[in-house]
Design an enzyme around this catalytic site. Structure first.
Site, PDB file in Angstrom:
ATOM      1  N   GLU B  60       0.813  -1.315   0.033  1.00 12.88           N
ATOM      2  CA  GLU B  60      -0.070  -0.145   0.100  1.00 12.88           C
ATOM      3  C   GLU B  60       0.872   1.414   0.101  1.00 12.88           C
ATOM      4  O   GLU B  60       0.397   2.419  -0.646  1.00 12.88           O
ATOM      5  CB  GLU B  60      -0.945   0.255   1.127  1.00 12.88           C
ATOM      6  CG  GLU B  60      -1.957  -0.882   1.031  1.00 12.88           C
ATOM      7  CD  GLU B  60      -2.047  -2.339   1.588  1.00 12.88           C
ATOM      8  OE1 GLU B  60      -0.770  -2.442   1.831  1.00 12.88           O
ATOM      9  OE2 GLU B  60      -2.642  -3.339   1.328  1.00 12.88           O
ATOM     10  N   HIS B 129      -9.129  -4.684  11.104  1.00 14.49           N
ATOM     11  CA  HIS B 129      -9.839  -4.661   9.915  1.00 14.49           C
ATOM     12  C   HIS B 129     -11.150  -3.791  10.060  1.00 14.49           C
ATOM     13  O   HIS B 129     -11.765  -3.768   9.067  1.00 14.49           O
ATOM     14  CB  HIS B 129     -10.212  -6.002   9.385  1.00 14.49           C
ATOM     15  CG  HIS B 129      -8.989  -6.637   8.575  1.00 14.49           C
ATOM     16  ND1 HIS B 129      -7.946  -7.043   9.452  1.00 14.49           N
ATOM     17  CD2 HIS B 129      -8.824  -7.212   7.697  1.00 14.49           C
ATOM     18  CE1 HIS B 129      -6.951  -7.686   8.951  1.00 14.49           C
ATOM     19  NE2 HIS B 129      -7.538  -7.715   7.326  1.00 14.49           N
TER      20      HIS B 129
END
Lengths: 361, 324
Positions: B60, B129
């Site tokens: 990322e 998450h």
């Protein structure tokens, strides 16, 4: 140099190599002038810093001038540059206005970033210069993105992304190398290895076999190492990387050995503790890129000692004038605090005038 | 009007913008050949090919930063984060580079990039998450952030985000991807910074964003049916820019407000809304502003407990009854 490397012998002569063979005397004198402009600019900056006229950090480029001047001298219209916070050298090399650069240091409204960036954040997209970035290795994915955009648009260009030896251990750099190789992007990572990441020597910070650039092999990226005190060598090896990027659209890692005479920044309290005075003196005396280049040009009879002195005197005058300009310049208008945050607001578009963009009053 | 899912609405927005602007490129993990981890990009790679829809490795910081760099040179990348929770490994790129480069360059550079993906709890995937970082993004001048609650809003806001010349973070919701709403066939764009009244009311304002809007709507139904309280539900849609006028207008109309917010309470979006109301509509209030946020602990895994950690209609109703 302090680091052993697998590379061509130090005595190799790059003055006749392809890209250097075509240089005219005027070009060579221009390089001397550009390196002197960087050095004198930095010395003037240091004076103002010590006088308390500028805030923040000041990361001087003194000792590394041949790297910026040599690499930037090879840029074509679709070649771009991005670097970290030791950014004055690259800025002047791409042709940024010295007055605006000095005014930025003093936080003035006529500074190149309108007083909003400071020493670490110079930008000139009109000169293909994308900063000026404060976080170590933070610019390495951005350089990759510039290369991505060039390839996307089908331009025959590259991005030279500069980083220091301290940046090579950051994850974002390794992620960038992986993507550069994976997607065959024309980015050249130029590691300006000045031997110290702040106060930590390379030996104490970086695991390697022989040199930092060699890590590129793990990603299947071509690499080389250059002696940063020799402008001819810097140009010759950079041109090899640029040619590869232009012709084959491939990345490259070029490590350039260099040295900074001053601390990591001027605020580096231990600048003379983590290395010996003798070491610094040795570089100044035997490895100074400007001194060596001047001698080279005198030996080549491109310039006389007198003419070189005159050039230096003219540069000193120019930097002093830039200092005067910066001192006399106005501080930014407080209203400008809210400018340059959002493009849509600055351009008074419908989007920029819909909803509240700023809070607190 | 066709009834389509939130997922399909986003997919249509992406496809339409790819066709409209040759510089729009979709980049992210599994967005191309896999058709998207949550199928938002389903079929796009097959339709538009390798240049416009690009699979990125799990990297990322690298690919988000790359997108930011490309946007500086005129590309308009739409970057998918499989979860906004993964943004934290790219945080330096998003906050320092996308968020600050225009300012630090004195306006010489801008970043027309979109970073999108789901940001929500409620799926039993644990604390790593389940983040909802819209408050962090909104705390960064230079960035914009929107949180669509319906398919209609998702499509219109996504198109506006892609056309915007500033970096826009679009926070979606995995629990909404499969939900359907009516969406017109003809093209439309919803400007950033415009809130939407999802239910008219006169007695109290429930102000929310993202999936919390649906929680507020359920609470409003029950308040009406069981307590005769007519609640107005205002969907912020866009957090920054923020439709402050709409917030003040509903409070001036109902004189009471409960803020419903999936953020944790400390410096959550609703904290900003509450501050705005007390500063600018204090005299219009008949009761203190109340908040219903996620319970103030990391997102719990247990399927038995996670639903009550998020704002529930029951908690909203309880708060509403305290001040009505």
């Amino acid at each position: 140099m302090s680091v052993k490397k697998k590379k061509a012998p130090e005595t190799a002569d790059y003055s006749k190599s392809g890209i250097n063979a075509s240089l005219k005397p005027a070009d060579k004198i221009r390089f001397l002038s550009e390196m002197l402009r960087i050095r004198r600019f930095e010395q003037t900056s240091l004076k103002y810093y010590n006088q308390g006229k500028m805030g923040g950090f000041l990361h001087l480029y003194i000792g590394q001038e041949a790297v910026a001047v040599g690499t930037v001298s090879l840029m074509g219209k679709d070649d771009h540059v991005i670097t970290a916070y030791r950014d004055h050298g690259h800025a002047l090399a791409v042709g940024m206005d010295m007055n605006a650069c000095m005014a930025e240091l003093l936080g003035k409204g006529s500074g190149c970033s309108r007083g909003k960036g400071g020493s670490m954040h110079y930008f000139a997209p009109d000169k293909n210069y994308w900063g000026g970035h404060g976080i170590v290795a933070g610019q390495t994915p951005l350089g990759l993105g510039l290369a991505y955009a060039l390839k996307y648009k089908g331009a025959k260009g590259c991005c030279m992304c500069f980083l220091g030896d301290g940046a090579v251990n950051q994850g974002s750099f390794h992620e960038s190398l992986n993507l550069a190789a994976l997607w065959k992007l024309p980015v050249i990572y130029v590691i300006e290895n000045n031997q110290y990441s702040m106060g930590t020597s390379m030996e104490r910070s970086s695991a390697m076999k022989n040199c930092l650039a060699e890590r590129a092999e793990g990603y299947g990226i071509a690499w080389d190492a250059a002696n940063g005190e020799d402008l001819y060598e810097v140009r010759a090896k950079t041109w090899n990387a640029i040619s590869r990027a232009h012709e084959e659209c491939l990345p490259f890692v070029l490590e350039v050995d260099t040295y900074r005479y001053y601390g990591h920044s001027v605020a580096d309290a231990n600048a003379k503790k983590y290395r010996s005075a003798e070491e610094i003196e040795r570089y100044k005396t035997h490895h100074d890129p400007i001194r060596l280049w001047r001698k080279q040009l005198v030996d080549e009879k491109v310039i006389t000692e007198e003419a070189a002195d005159e050039l230096d005197a003219a540069v000193k005058q120019e930097t002093a004038a830039a200092g005067e300009f910066a001192l006399a310049a106005e501080a930014p208008d407080p209203a400008s605090i809210f400018e340059d945050v959002y493009w849509e607001v600055d351009n008074q578009t419908e989007a920029g005038q819909t909803g509240r963009h700023f809070f607190g009053d | 009007m066709a009834l389509i899912t939130y997922r399909t609405a986003l997919n249509q927005a992406l496809a339409e913008e790819i066709i409209r602007d040759e510089n729009v490129v979709i980049i992210g993990e599994e967005v191309a050949q896999y058709n998207g981890a949550y199928k938002v990009t389903e079929g796009l790679w097959e339709r538009f090919g390798d240049k416009r829809v690009v699979d990125a490795p799990i990297s990322e910081a690298g690919f988000i930063g790359m997108g930011i760099g490309a946007s500086m040179l005129g590309i308009r990348p739409v970057m998918e984060l499989m979860f906004w929770s993964f943004a934290y490994v790219a945080w330096d790129q998003i906050i320092n580079n996308a968020g600050q480069v225009r300012y630090m360059s004195g306006g010489l550079i801008h970043c027309p990039i979109v970073i999108r993906g789901p940001a929500n709890g409620g799926t039993n995937v644990g604390a790593t998450h389940s983040h909802t970082p819209e408050n962090f993004i909104a705390n960064t001048p230079g960035l914009k952030v929107v949180c669509p609650a319906t398919a209609y809003d998702a499509k219109g806001l996504m198109k506006a985000a892609i056309r915007d010349n500033d970096p826009v973070c679009v926070m979606e919701n995995t629990l909404l991807y499969g939900e359907s709403w009516e969406v017109p066939e003809e093209e439309y764009v919803i400007p950033l910074g415009v809130a939407d009244i999802k239910r008219e009311g006169t007695d109290i304002s429930l102000i929310a964003h993202g999936r919390a809007v649906l929680t507020a709507l359920k609470a409003a139904e029950q308040l009406d049916a069981e307590h005769g309280i007519r609640a107005e539900v205002l969907d912020l849609r866009s957090i920054r820019p923020l439709d402050e006028e709409a917030i003040l207008a509903t409070v001036r109309k109902t004189h009471r407000a409960v803020l419903v917010d999936e953020n944790k309470p400390f410096c959550g979006v609703s904290a900003q809304i509450a501050a705005t109301i007390q500063e600018k509509a204090f005299d219009d209030l008949d009761a203190p502003v109340q908040r219903v946020c996620s319970l103030d602990a990391p997102a719990i895994y247990s399927p038995a407990l996670e639903p009550i950690q998020l704002p529930t209609p029951e908690r909203v109703i309880a708060k509403a009854l305290e001040i009505c």
